[in-house]
Design a protein around this motif. Structure first.
Motif, PDB file in Angstrom:
ATOM      1  N   ILE A  46       0.848  -1.204   0.000  1.00 18.79           N
ATOM      2  CA  ILE A  46       0.000   0.000   0.000  1.00 18.79           C
ATOM      3  C   ILE A  46       0.883   1.255   0.000  1.00 18.79           C
ATOM      4  CG2 ILE A  46      -1.693   1.325   1.356  1.00 18.79           C
ATOM      5  CD1 ILE A  46      -2.721  -1.490   2.359  1.00 18.79           C
ATOM      6  N   SER A  47       1.907   1.258   0.880  1.00 17.46           N
ATOM      7  CA  SER A  47       2.815   2.413   0.945  1.00 17.46           C
ATOM      8  C   SER A  47       3.530   2.609  -0.384  1.00 17.46           C
ATOM      9  CB  SER A  47       3.853   2.201   2.046  1.00 17.46           C
ATOM     10  OG  SER A  47       3.223   1.896   3.262  1.00 17.46           O
ATOM     11  N   LEU A  48       3.926   1.491  -0.996  1.00 22.28           N
ATOM     12  CA  LEU A  48       4.638   1.524  -2.265  1.00 22.28           C
ATOM     13  C   LEU A  48       3.787   2.178  -3.358  1.00 22.28           C
ATOM     14  CD1 LEU A  48       7.215   0.340  -3.711  1.00 22.28           C
ATOM     15  CD2 LEU A  48       5.792  -1.579  -4.348  1.00 22.28           C
ATOM     16  N   VAL A  49       2.527   1.765  -3.424  1.00 18.92           N
ATOM     17  CA  VAL A  49       1.621   2.318  -4.441  1.00 18.92           C
ATOM     18  C   VAL A  49       1.462   3.825  -4.237  1.00 18.92           C
ATOM     19  CG1 VAL A  49      -0.785   2.310  -5.238  1.00 18.92           C
ATOM     20  CG2 VAL A  49       0.406   0.143  -4.852  1.00 18.92           C
ATOM     21  N   LEU A  50       1.335   4.261  -2.967  1.00 19.20           N
ATOM     22  CA  LEU A  50       1.194   5.696  -2.680  1.00 19.20           C
ATOM     23  C   LEU A  50       2.416   6.472  -3.154  1.00 19.20           C
ATOM     24  CD1 LEU A  50      -0.478   5.797   0.853  1.00 19.20           C
ATOM     25  CD2 LEU A  50      -1.476   6.375  -1.361  1.00 19.20           C
ATOM     26  N   ILE A  51       3.614   5.902  -2.889  1.00 12.33           N
ATOM     27  CA  ILE A  51       4.854   6.566  -3.318  1.00 12.33           C
ATOM     28  C   ILE A  51       4.898   6.673  -4.838  1.00 12.33           C
ATOM     29  CG2 ILE A  51       7.358   6.235  -3.512  1.00 12.33           C
ATOM     30  CD1 ILE A  51       7.384   5.326  -0.658  1.00 12.33           C
ATOM     31  N   LEU A  52       4.490   5.600  -5.521  1.00 15.74           N
ATOM     32  CA  LEU A  52       4.533   5.610  -6.987  1.00 15.74           C
ATOM     33  C   LEU A  52       3.544   6.612  -7.567  1.00 15.74           C
ATOM     34  CD1 LEU A  52       4.983   1.797  -7.732  1.00 15.74           C
ATOM     35  CD2 LEU A  52       6.716   3.599  -7.826  1.00 15.74           C
ATOM     36  N   ILE A  53       2.356   6.691  -6.949  1.00 18.29           N
ATOM     37  CA  ILE A  53       1.346   7.634  -7.447  1.00 18.29           C
ATOM     38  C   ILE A  53       1.828   9.081  -7.274  1.00 18.29           C
ATOM     39  CG2 ILE A  53      -0.996   8.536  -7.063  1.00 18.29           C
ATOM     40  CD1 ILE A  53      -1.840   5.677  -6.319  1.00 18.29           C
ATOM     41  N   PHE A  54       2.453   9.352  -6.127  1.00 25.73           N
ATOM     42  CA  PHE A  54       2.855  10.736  -5.839  1.00 25.73           C
ATOM     43  C   PHE A  54       4.353  10.975  -6.055  1.00 25.73           C
ATOM     44  CE2 PHE A  54      -1.162  10.210  -3.561  1.00 25.73           C
ATOM     45  CZ  PHE A  54      -1.843  11.326  -4.042  1.00 25.73           C
ATOM     46  N   ALA A  55       4.947  10.172  -6.942  1.00 24.15           N
ATOM     47  CA  ALA A  55       6.389  10.283  -7.211  1.00 24.15           C
ATOM     48  C   ALA A  55       6.782  11.711  -7.578  1.00 24.15           C
ATOM     49  CB  ALA A  55       6.782   9.318  -8.317  1.00 24.15           C
ATOM     50  N   HIS A  56       5.925  12.399  -8.356  1.00 19.33           N
ATOM     51  CA  HIS A  56       6.264  13.757  -8.793  1.00 19.33           C
ATOM     52  C   HIS A  56       6.315  14.733  -7.629  1.00 19.33           C
ATOM     53  CE1 HIS A  56       1.894  13.538  -8.625  1.00 19.33           C
ATOM     54  NE2 HIS A  56       1.861  14.855  -8.550  1.00 19.33           N
ATOM     55  N   ILE A  74      13.764   2.559   2.008  1.00 19.67           N
ATOM     56  CA  ILE A  74      13.453   2.763   3.437  1.00 19.67           C
ATOM     57  C   ILE A  74      12.279   1.863   3.842  1.00 19.67           C
ATOM     58  CG2 ILE A  74      12.510   4.432   5.108  1.00 19.67           C
ATOM     59  CD1 ILE A  74      14.231   6.585   3.693  1.00 19.67           C
ATOM     60  N   LEU A  75      11.245   1.832   2.982  1.00 17.34           N
ATOM     61  CA  LEU A  75      10.092   0.972   3.261  1.00 17.34           C
ATOM     62  C   LEU A  75      10.500  -0.503   3.292  1.00 17.34           C
ATOM     63  CD1 LEU A  75       7.168   2.112   0.972  1.00 17.34           C
ATOM     64  CD2 LEU A  75       7.322   2.264   3.449  1.00 17.34           C
ATOM     65  N   THR A  76      11.310  -0.891   2.295  1.00 16.03           N
ATOM     66  CA  THR A  76      11.746  -2.278   2.201  1.00 16.03           C
ATOM     67  C   THR A  76      12.573  -2.660   3.422  1.00 16.03           C
ATOM     68  OG1 THR A  76      11.896  -1.872  -0.158  1.00 16.03           O
ATOM     69  CG2 THR A  76      12.730  -3.974   0.616  1.00 16.03           C
ATOM     70  N   ALA A  77      13.389  -1.687   3.901  1.00 17.63           N
ATOM     71  CA  ALA A  77      14.205  -1.938   5.090  1.00 17.63           C
ATOM     72  C   ALA A  77      13.315  -2.351   6.259  1.00 17.63           C
ATOM     73  CB  ALA A  77      14.998  -0.685   5.446  1.00 17.63           C
ATOM     74  N   SER A  78      12.242  -1.588   6.511  1.00 23.43           N
ATOM     75  CA  SER A  78      11.343  -1.899   7.631  1.00 23.43           C
ATOM     76  C   SER A  78      10.750  -3.289   7.487  1.00 23.43           C
ATOM     77  CB  SER A  78      10.187  -0.893   7.699  1.00 23.43           C
ATOM     78  OG  SER A  78      10.683   0.405   7.704  1.00 23.43           O
ATOM     79  N   ALA A  79      10.178  -3.558   6.309  1.00 22.74           N
ATOM     80  CA  ALA A  79       9.481  -4.832   6.112  1.00 22.74           C
ATOM     81  C   ALA A  79      10.448  -6.012   6.184  1.00 22.74           C
ATOM     82  CB  ALA A  79       8.743  -4.831   4.778  1.00 22.74           C
ATOM     83  N   THR A  80      11.639  -5.867   5.597  1.00 15.83           N
ATOM     84  CA  THR A  80      12.618  -6.948   5.605  1.00 15.83           C
ATOM     85  C   THR A  80      13.141  -7.182   7.018  1.00 15.83           C
ATOM     86  OG1 THR A  80      13.264  -6.260   3.377  1.00 15.83           O
ATOM     87  CG2 THR A  80      14.733  -7.787   4.499  1.00 15.83           C
ATOM     88  N   PHE A  81      13.428  -6.084   7.718  1.00 12.88           N
ATOM     89  CA  PHE A  81      13.938  -6.166   9.091  1.00 12.88           C
ATOM     90  C   PHE A  81      12.945  -6.910  10.001  1.00 12.88           C
ATOM     91  CE2 PHE A  81      14.438  -4.216  13.362  1.00 12.88           C
ATOM     92  CZ  PHE A  81      15.775  -4.496  13.584  1.00 12.88           C
TER      93      PHE A  81
END
Lengths: 96, 193
Positions: free
Chosen positions: B105-115, B127-134
């Motif tokens: 969900i966070s990923l999709v939000l970042i992609l939508i608001f990339a600009h 950063i998001l991946t770090a949290s989830a992987t950790f």
């Protein structure tokens, strides 16, 4: 077996205790998983699961996985409380 | 196990409880499939993006990311059958699933608001991946994944300090240390266990 009078007779049985301990650690488990982990026979396990279900310690859900019937078990709040009480009582005997 | 015929002593009771809890404990799905699939797909996409940006005049380097679409379909199908096949559901397994759904969900939000974030997509995703992987590493009690998660944070900082094109190279390295190496180690451990 006088000194065991405070221990819940429903839990103070090898297989039923095993089932409740197992279900306590998971969200839900299928019949085959419980059978495999406890090493019980299917017939015996069914009987003991029914007893725990009747007492309200576990919930048994029956559904289908493809064409095969599927039995899924889950511990209830009542079952968790009973197990906790059982462990507390058990501790008292051991500390004596 | 022959019930009720054998007398149940206090010690035996404790032994049963301990054994059954231990039997259920290791049941978190130690699956390396997603780490390996997404590791390879995103490493290739990152390197492809970097290559096109650096060495060609092609105006749409982000096209390489379309390879994530079949990967997402494969993941969804695999996940569906995996969940259907599992004979036990654990609390930790459910938590692990939702951590990655929340990540999505966070990923999709970042992609939508990339600009809106000046296209600093790669460091944000790291950063998001770090949290989830950790957290996945903590749940699986698997140190290489915990270290991989920490390294995602480190590489995210490096990426934030780098130019856009080098962010893709850093992203590829972070995926190798954070997904692929722990993924292959997890696979090896699952095969041995």
């Amino acid at each position: 077996m006088d000194k065991f009078k405070d221990l819940d007779p429903l839990l103070h049985s090898q297989l039923r205790l095993a089932v409740v301990s197992l279900l306590l650690s998971v969200e839900s488990a299928e019949f085959v998983f419980i059978k495999e982990k406890t090493g019980a026979t299917a017939g015996n396990l069914s009987v003991q699961l029914d007893k725990l279900n009747t007492a309200g310690y576990i919930i048994i859900e029956k559904s289908f996985k493809g064409k095969k019937p599927l039995t899924t078990c889950k511990i209830t709040k009542k079952g968790i409380d009973a197990f906790e009480q059982y462990v507390i009582n058990l501790k008292q005997y051991i500390n004596k | 196990m022959d019930i009720d015929k054998e007398q149940l002593t206090n010690e035996k009771s404790l032994e049963i409880i301990t054994n059954m809890i231990a039997a259920a404990k290791g049941k978190v799905d130690k699956n390396s499939f997603y780490f390996l699939l997404w590791g390879w797909v995103c490493v290739l996409a990152n390197i492809g993006h970097y290559y096109i940006l650096k060495f060609t005049d092609y105006p749409e380097p982000q096209i390489v990311w379309v390879i994530t679409i079949p990967a997402a379909i494969v993941s969804a199908i695999y996940g569906y059958f995996q969940r259907k096949r599992a004979s036990v559901k654990t609390h930790l397994g459910t938590i692990a699933f939702w951590i990655w759904m929340a990540f999505l969900i966070s990923l999709v939000l970042i992609l939508i608001f990339a600009h809106r974030i000046n296209y600093q997509i790669n460091p944000m995703i790291m950063i998001l991946t770090a949290s989830a992987t950790f957290i996945s590493g903590i749940i699986l009690r698997f140190k290489p994944l915990i270290i991989g998660g920490i390294l995602f944070w480190v590489f995210a900082v490096l990426a934030l300090l780098s130019s856009l094109e080098y962010q893709y190279l850093i992203g590829a390295i972070a995926l190798i240390t954070g997904y692929l190496i722990p993924g292959y180690m997890l696979k090896k451990r699952a095969n041995n266990g």
